[in-house]
Motif scaffolding. Sequence first.
Motif, mmCIF file in Angstrom:
data_model
loop_
_atom_site.group_PDB
_atom_site.id
_atom_site.type_symbol
_atom_site.label_atom_id
_atom_site.label_comp_id
_atom_site.label_asym_id
_atom_site.label_seq_id
_atom_site.Cartn_x
_atom_site.Cartn_y
_atom_site.Cartn_z
ATOM 1 N N THR A 1 39.942 57.419 25.906
ATOM 2 C CA THR A 1 38.533 57.438 25.494
ATOM 3 C C THR A 1 37.858 56.112 25.824
ATOM 4 O O THR A 1 38.470 55.048 25.673
ATOM 5 C CB THR A 1 38.460 57.684 23.973
ATOM 6 N N GLY A 2 36.613 56.157 26.272
ATOM 7 C CA GLY A 2 35.851 54.936 26.510
ATOM 8 C C GLY A 2 34.381 55.267 26.646
ATOM 9 O O GLY A 2 34.017 56.416 26.884
ATOM 10 N N ASP A 3 33.537 54.259 26.504
ATOM 11 C CA ASP A 3 32.098 54.491 26.601
ATOM 12 C C ASP A 3 31.617 54.455 28.049
ATOM 13 O O ASP A 3 30.702 53.694 28.395
ATOM 14 C CB ASP A 3 31.341 53.474 25.739
ATOM 15 N N GLN A 4 32.251 55.271 28.879
ATOM 16 C CA GLN A 4 31.857 55.389 30.285
ATOM 17 C C GLN A 4 32.090 56.823 30.745
ATOM 18 O O GLN A 4 33.163 57.370 30.464
ATOM 19 C CB GLN A 4 32.743 54.507 31.186
ATOM 20 N N PHE A 5 31.132 57.400 31.445
ATOM 21 C CA PHE A 5 31.403 58.636 32.179
ATOM 22 C C PHE A 5 32.036 58.195 33.491
ATOM 23 O O PHE A 5 31.391 57.575 34.336
ATOM 24 C CB PHE A 5 30.127 59.442 32.429
ATOM 25 N N VAL A 6 33.315 58.476 33.662
ATOM 26 C CA VAL A 6 34.046 57.980 34.826
ATOM 27 C C VAL A 6 33.878 58.936 36.007
ATOM 28 O O VAL A 6 34.221 60.120 35.929
ATOM 29 C CB VAL A 6 35.533 57.751 34.488
ATOM 30 N N ALA A 7 33.300 58.419 37.062
ATOM 31 C CA ALA A 7 33.057 59.197 38.280
ATOM 32 C C ALA A 7 33.424 58.315 39.466
ATOM 33 O O ALA A 7 32.639 58.107 40.389
ATOM 34 C CB ALA A 7 31.603 59.643 38.338
ATOM 35 N N ASP A 8 34.632 57.787 39.404
ATOM 36 C CA ASP A 8 35.021 56.735 40.325
ATOM 37 C C ASP A 8 36.545 56.715 40.437
ATOM 38 O O ASP A 8 37.247 56.543 39.439
ATOM 39 C CB ASP A 8 34.487 55.418 39.735
ATOM 40 N N LYS A 9 37.020 56.898 41.653
ATOM 41 C CA LYS A 9 38.462 57.011 41.909
ATOM 42 C C LYS A 9 39.245 55.798 41.409
ATOM 43 O O LYS A 9 40.312 55.941 40.820
ATOM 44 C CB LYS A 9 38.671 57.182 43.419
#
Length: 228
Positions: free
Chosen positions: A147-155
């Motif tokens: 969990t983290g405060d980022q929408f991860v859209a990065d390889k």
Amino acid sequence: MIIGILGAMREEIEPILKLTTSLSSMNYGENIYYFGKIYNQNVVIAYSKIGKVFSSLTASIMIEKFKIQKMLFSGVAGSLNKNLKIGDLIRASSLCQHDLDISAFGHPFGFVPEGSRFIDSDNLLNQIADEVAKNLNINLNIGIIATGDQFVADKSRKEWVKNNFNADAIEMEGGAVATICKSLGVPFFVLRAISDSADEEAGIDFDSFLNESAKKSADFIVSMIEKI
Ligand code: 4EH
């Protein structure tokens, strides 16, 4: 028994609200709490809004103000594991905060003094989930959710989280809700259906699959309530 059902986004709880009877609601702390019954069990339902802060607030209010005795989280997640495809279900064995970083002081990522890197979900709720999956012939994956405060859209960020935490899925609330529930002694369960693969296509995939995946998770949670 009062069961709390939490999602982050409206889409994640809407399918559950549709199946709730004797529905009422209350505004509190700039959020809406819904009350009703599912399979004759008393439920409190809310969507927290996105991220660790809002989900912590909502979980705390459900426990302290509305006296829920078990917490079920339902929603979608990005996949970090090539075997987890869009639409697949995963329940968290444990959860962590991938963006918690005081490594400058020699601590591992995801750790602060007097905390723990990983928080385990409740054994009994996990057992119930496994039974429900077996009975309904649903494939329920088990793994670590980061969990983290980022929408991860990065390889590269995806690979970093996967490698540092041995995580299988990524989202923005579960680890926060786990922290609250552990601190306040409330058994919790986190279920997610994959909406994207946290890579460069994540934004587009997320928009395409949010509703479908959210419903898969929500329907499973409803089936669990019958068995609790
Ligand atoms: O609540 C947030 C939502 C995305 S942000 C976390 N949820 C969905 C899970 C999730 C996720 N988290 C991090 C699915 N895929 C993820 C990923 N990384 N790749 C959002 C979405 N739509 C509108 C506004 N904010």
